[in-house]
Design an enzyme around this catalytic site. Structure first.
Site, PDB file in Angstrom:
ATOM      1  CD  GLN A   1      23.517  93.808  28.806  1.00  0.00           C
ATOM      2  OE1 GLN A   1      24.374  93.954  29.678  1.00  0.00           O
ATOM      3  NE2 GLN A   1      22.243  94.029  29.037  1.00  0.00           N
TER       4      GLN A   1
ATOM      5  CB  SER B   1      22.737 100.748  25.442  1.00  0.00           C
ATOM      6  OG  SER B   1      22.326 100.443  26.733  1.00  0.00           O
TER       7      SER B   1
ATOM      8  CB  SER C   1      31.148  96.325  29.224  1.00  0.00           C
ATOM      9  OG  SER C   1      32.183  96.409  30.112  1.00  0.00           O
TER      10      SER C   1
ATOM     11  CD  GLU D   1      22.222  95.402  33.154  1.00  0.00           C
ATOM     12  OE1 GLU D   1      21.285  95.221  32.356  1.00  0.00           O
ATOM     13  OE2 GLU D   1      23.192  96.155  32.926  1.00  0.00           O
TER      14      GLU D   1
ATOM     15  CD  GLU E   1      17.147 111.629  36.671  1.00  0.00           C
ATOM     16  OE1 GLU E   1      17.906 110.772  36.162  1.00  0.00           O
ATOM     17  OE2 GLU E   1      17.568 112.591  37.337  1.00  0.00           O
TER      18      GLU E   1
END
Lengths: 374, 411, 374, 411
Positions: free
Chosen positions: D132, D135, D167, D250, D377
């Site tokens: 993936q 990010s 990953s 996910e 958060e």
């Protein structure tokens, strides 16, 4: 796996919720808070007529025979409504004690009256501040006469009969006492939650009828285990209501030009409250399964349900006040109804501290491989 | 590094003690009722006024104020020393605090010489008692969102609206009031600050019942209440800046949360039996005691650091901003743990309960301490923004004329 | 009242801070983390040349004679810099043990060498996982020969001498051992903070010289009390640095178009971190006063300083990582230096749990009216 | 209310068990290393691929997917049952999860029939491994702020930029990639989703060293990496919506935090001596154990409630959103408490430590669990907004063209 109440019980819950929304809005506990009325007798009668007081009592003893799961479902709604009625004392404790430990004749005598609401029962245990360890009780029965003093008995001033725990030695530890009989002195005590009355009860030679099955101090703990589960549901109902209240307020109240619920300080607080409510609810469900099946795991399941409910009770109701700001601290807002009741129920069967102690003791007598939590 | 007074401080402390010994009763050791409010007792107000007059004559009011304000011209540390000593005596002086420590510094800073001459001394002598009229029901933490209107009518202002969380309106002679004189400018720019004679017609005072059942606060309603323009403090529209002087003084005076602390929990643990013996012998209870004690000591020495700064003529550091939020939460944690120890007997109220029933009592008033004078959330914002220098939240109301700021369903 | 360090010590602090900012930037602990070097020997030599290793040692024994407060001030800076040097082992523990319990001759022999940094000292106590209760030690000395095994001795593989705690009975409990002598086997052990080396040390007939003043198990606790205070300052230095790091990142890092430090979720977290740092600092100051005056309150002051520092250490360093988000978990950011070290120091003199136990025991032997906290 | 399977569920469970018994080794009871990553062991990838192929042939991959996607057409509860059983065996299947449970459902939902035919089956059989690429270093929780550019050049897209927290790029055949195709529109509107062949020239993979010292993630750099337009998934500019399908899957797969739990803490407490005897007899240790146990059970039964909903053909309630945040924090609390119990010996790493050293090991990886897959958060925001219905934070970037969104000093 079916870790949910049956459709029948879900219907019962919805019915109960509608009934209490109608018959027990916040003005009802407020009436008890503001006046000398010790409980909402009218509501209690209506509840009895609905059959709730006999929900778990078999039909042969005048009950509805829905079983203990039905009591759990009703308890949650009682908690949500902060209902000022002796439901826990009479149903989870007195009725349960007789069902668990009473003789056939005692069941025939008392259960129909408890089922119909004709009499109110309660349970008297604590004799001093501190842990209420049955093994350290000093009340005693000799020749059918009870001597001893019990502190802060819930609904002790309105109940007709009490199941009284005594230091029974080799004899039964639980006794039935007619609170209107001779040798019983009751004194109403003020508590921080006046919506549920409490009394100090002194017994001096009161006539006491043993529950023959209650031999050994462990039977007192067993009764508390059975009571802790519906109590946990009552607590969960209360915290769910407090969370709902905080949530509604956070959306409606504006500060600095926007709803306070859009500030992360409030959002994350409400998320934390939600987490506590959900964990308490899940653990209460496990407790329900255990009382329903009288599982060997009951002491563990009841402790876990109790601990989670107590933690949620305190956290959620105090942060509900906090979410409301200064208004939350006024008599006029309902926040304090939940806050008082949550702390009352947290202490009612002994504090969370006592249950943690019990839980670990129970876990230790089992193989630790049972511990696997995931 | 020592806990001793300097010779000058020691001399001042001796002077304060001498005055107090001559004029007040020392508090009994171990008394738990010290924090309980005493102004409702019969004759309490008269005794309090009498003591305050003697305190003023002896030069212990406004110790650290300049002489031209009517103060002693002393140091902040002398003020602290006097208060440390006074705290050991059974006197009721807090009710004059609004007048002396909030209203007068604001008037001295922003007001006219005439206002100062008229009001300061009577407040210090407790000849006149003051209250504060800032908070409003729709405002809460957003103090500057207040809606009470002040409309100019000739030489007078006409006030209409409602205040809340007022302490002492029913026995006060004057109040400090902030009202909105212009709703068409951004919210901080349309406020004006006034001195209000509490005997003016059109003021209605209604007590607010709190969770504890008692009523230490009021709602105050204004219907066409008239204030002469001579009682305006600071320029028209400058009310927020003027009020900030008051608020700074209020925050500066922030104190510990009164109620059961470690000492009381310790006494409780010594008096109670758990399943395995005396609570004080239980390792879990001991750990909790140690944690609470550590937090209490942390607060105590944080205050000492602030006092040291004062003693050196510095402004106390931002560390003092943590005291209120830590103390109020500690109180809730301690009382809850104490009640859990008392167990099934715990709900009972009254002096017959362990440690005179203060755990049960604190249950009912403690939530207020996390709200009054700035909620936990506001205090943490203050720490984050003013101490740590973090940026403000984006302001939804920034630059908007007050009347256009979103308020939700409510108006 | 003067609850602040003297101007002289404040100057020392500023000097130390500048020195370490220059000589011990994060690249220095990183070098130790990444290589087989057990400590920063060059930095250690420079520190010794500055006189820090002899700060509390009287001039007559080759020290600078600034007293224990100076060690506290320096310790805070060592902590802030996460310095990979055996300062705590050699200064707070070995040197302190000799100063407290050594004979005049021992002081004359060892203190000058410790002061000059010519030798490194350490302290060996723990023999098993769990509480390190001196009364349960099994190491022993017979005819001047020591037998026993010590686990995870900090700087145990680089130290020249060790103060070793043994079960002394009526004889001294602390002994000096030359770690380079016969009968000493050292094995470096891997820990979660490789910036401070540790060794398992087996003693089999090693020559051991008693510290004559160390009679009774309490002397071991006293040494720990004296060490806990500078250790608390070292911990405070570390958490202050971690807070500063989180604070800077919260201002600089943007998400959703604004600095993450403008979100209350982060703001309130940082405020909570600040609160912990300030409480720990204030309690450490009280500890400093107590070691400085060798006050009777030292056991209490040291415990309180230690507990607050341990709580802050864990909370602040883990939330510093959290504030940094995913980046906080990379090797490349310095967050983990503080996180590892904080947990190491939290365990170094026994965990917070042990100190809570000690604190309450000490409080109980005093009049509870001393407890007044305000 | 019971814990039993329905007869159909029991039959399926027996089938799964039979397959597993024939093809895998049961995990040893009480083993703590179950959570340790095994894909770095020699030959592990080959063994994993071999098992995955057999699992696919036996019909246990994509159990609850529709048959037209190549699935079994089973129920979500069957998927849960299979996973419950598989968890008892020593198999390594998680590395194929990105391909099977993230990439393929996204491709099946948004992609072309050709894309589905080409990619789904090889992913299920582990013939092709996926990673993936979402990010970015400057993005973090603000995933949609990604800056990697995708520029159209004829029939191809040219990718330049950098991804992080990847990953498996080094052993993957394909990656799912989101890149910014238009910086002149608001940030959610200018993204496009691609399938990237990891053997394309211009891709550089650099391992990221984590706090634990190991490297389970990579940074991936793109320099003029070319992707044919036929590998675009969904419309140009719809990349955010496409990525949401991936992210939902996910989140749905969110699991417990692996590592020491109550059972291990219990074992530790039984093996350790404190100052007053065995740790397990200490009341403070007992209270902690009870609190952790209660939290663990709360999670367990929350999951059971979710499974029950699945079993009844309902979507699991929002209660499952709490699992990750509770589990990750519980892990940190438990390992810290465990280390404190181990005391001075606690820093030592290795199998010789109590309970095989898992407390020390968890210290170093546990912070990641509160960050990966949504920080605490972000998870609390999700609970507050999606479960409790609270309003969003005001968006500073709302409606702004991406290139005008403030990013601080960094670009």
């Amino acid at each position: 796996m079916n870790f949910e109440f049956s459709d029948e019980l879900i219907q019962l819950r919805e019915q109960a919720r509608r009934f209490l929304a109608d018959r027990c809005p916040p003005s009802v506990p407020r009436r008890i808070l503001d006046t000398d009325e010790p409980y909402a007798a009218d509501l209690w009668r209506a509840i009895a007529e609905m059959g709730w007081t006999g929900a778990a009592i078999p039909e042969e003893y005048g009950g509805v025979g829905l079983g203990r799961l039905a009591v759990c479902v009703l308890a949650e709604e009682i908690g949500r409504a902060v209902a000022p009625v002796p439901f826990s004392s009479s149903v989870y404790l007195a009725t349960e004690a007789i069902m668990l430990f009473g003789s056939e004749q005692q069941k025939q005598t008392w259960l129909p009256k408890l089922a119909s609401g004709e009499i109110i029962g309660t349970f008297a245990l604590a004799e001093r501040p501190g842990a209420s360890d049955p093994a350290k009780l000093t009340s005693s029965v000799a020749a059918g006469r009870l001597a001893g003093t019990k502190l802060a008995v819930p609904d002790g001033d309105i109940a007709d009969i009490a199941v009284v725990a005594v230091n029974g030695g080799d004899s039964p530890w639980l006794h039935l006492v007619d609170l209107k009989g001779a040798g019983v002195t009751r004194e109403t005590v003020a508590t921080f939650d006046p919506t549920r009355s409490h009394a100090r009860i002194a017994f001096s030679g009161a006539q006491a009828e043993p529950l023959p099955g209650s031999k050994g101090a462990d039977t007192v703990r067993t009764l508390l285990d059975y009571a802790a589960v519906p109590m946990a549901f009552e607590q969960v109902g209360g915290v769910q209501a407090a969370l709902d209240m905080a949530n509604a307020y956070a959306k409606e109240r504006y500060a600095f030009g926007r709803p306070i619920g859009s500030f992360q300080g409030i959002k994350h607080k409400l998320a934390d409250m939600y987490i506590q409510v959900e964990l308490a609810r899940s653990n209460a469900y496990y407790g329900a399964w255990a009382v329903h099946t009288s599982a060997a795991e009951l002491p563990i399941a009841a402790s876990v349900a109790r601990i989670a409910a107590c933690e949620a009770g305190w956290f959620v109701t105090k942060e509900n006040i906090q979410t409301h700001g200064g208004m939350g601290f006024t008599w006029q807002m309902d926040c304090h109804l939940y806050y008082r009741r949550a702390k009352l129920l947290r202490l009612a069967l002994g504090g969370a501290r006592e249950w943690k102690h019990r839980l670990v003791n129970e876990l230790r007598v089992r193989n630790t491989t049972d511990l696997a939590a995931a | 590094m020592d806990f001793e007074d300097t010779p000058e401080e020691a001399a001042f402390r001796a002077e304060a003690r001498a005055f107090l010994d001559a004029n007040a009763e020392r508090r009994k050791p171990g008394a738990v009722e010290g924090y309980r409010r005493g102004q409702d007792a019969p004759g309490a107000m008269e005794r309090a006024k009498d003591f305050q007059r003697r305190k003023y004559e002896a030069g212990f009011v406004g110790i650290h104020w300049p002489v031209e304000w009517g103060g002693r011209g002393g140091t902040p540390i002398q003020h602290v020393i006097y208060n440390q000593e006074e705290a050991k005596y059974d006197v009721l002086t807090a009710i004059f605090g609004i007048g002396i420590y909030l209203a007068q510094p604001t008037i001295c800073t922003w007001g006219t010489p005439e206002q100062r001459d008229r009001f300061v001394k009577p407040a210090m002598r407790a000849d006149e008692v003051w209250c504060q009229l800032f908070s409003e029901p729709g405002g809460g933490s957003d103090l500057a969102a207040l809606r009470t209107r002040a409309e100019k009518d000739g030489d007078e202002w006409v006030i209409n609206g409602q205040k809340i969380w007022n302490s002492g309106a029913h026995y006060s002679d004057f109040g400090i009031l902030v009202a909105r004189s212009n709703p068409d400018v951004p919210k901080h720019e349309g406020l004006t600050f006034f001195i209000l004679d509490m005997k003016t017609p059109g003021i209605e005072i209604r007590p607010i019942r709190q969770v504890s059942g008692s009523s230490h606060f009021n709602e105050v309603f204004f219907t066409n209440v008239r204030i002469p323009d001579s009682r305006r403090v600071g320029p028209v529209g400058a009310g927020w800046k003027v009020a900030l002087t008051t608020l700074m003084n209020e925050r500066h005076g922030m104190r510990d949360a009164p109620g059961p602390d470690v000492e009381e929990l310790f006494r409780l643990a010594q008096s109670i039996e758990l399943e395995d013996g005396p609570a004080i012998d239980n390792a879990a209870v001991q750990e909790k005691l140690a944690e609470f004690y550590t937090r209490s000591q942390g607060l105590k020495y944080t205050k000492f650091r602030g006092i040291t700064a004062l003693s050196r003529g510095q402004t106390p550091g931002p560390e003092s901003s943590i005291i209120k939020v830590v103390a109020a939460n500690k109180l809730q944690d301690i009382l809850s743990y104490g009640l859990d120890m008392i167990g099934m007997a715990g709900p009972t109220m009254g002096e017959s309960m362990p440690v005179a029933g203060i755990f049960e009592e604190a249950l009912l008033y403690s939530p207020a301490l996390r709200l009054a004078g700035g909620t936990d959330e506001i205090m943490k914002n203050i720490i984050a923004e003013r101490v740590l220098g973090l940026p403000q939240d984006p302001r939804a109301d920034k630059g908007l004329p007050f009347r256009d700021i979103p308020t939700g369903a409510r108006k």
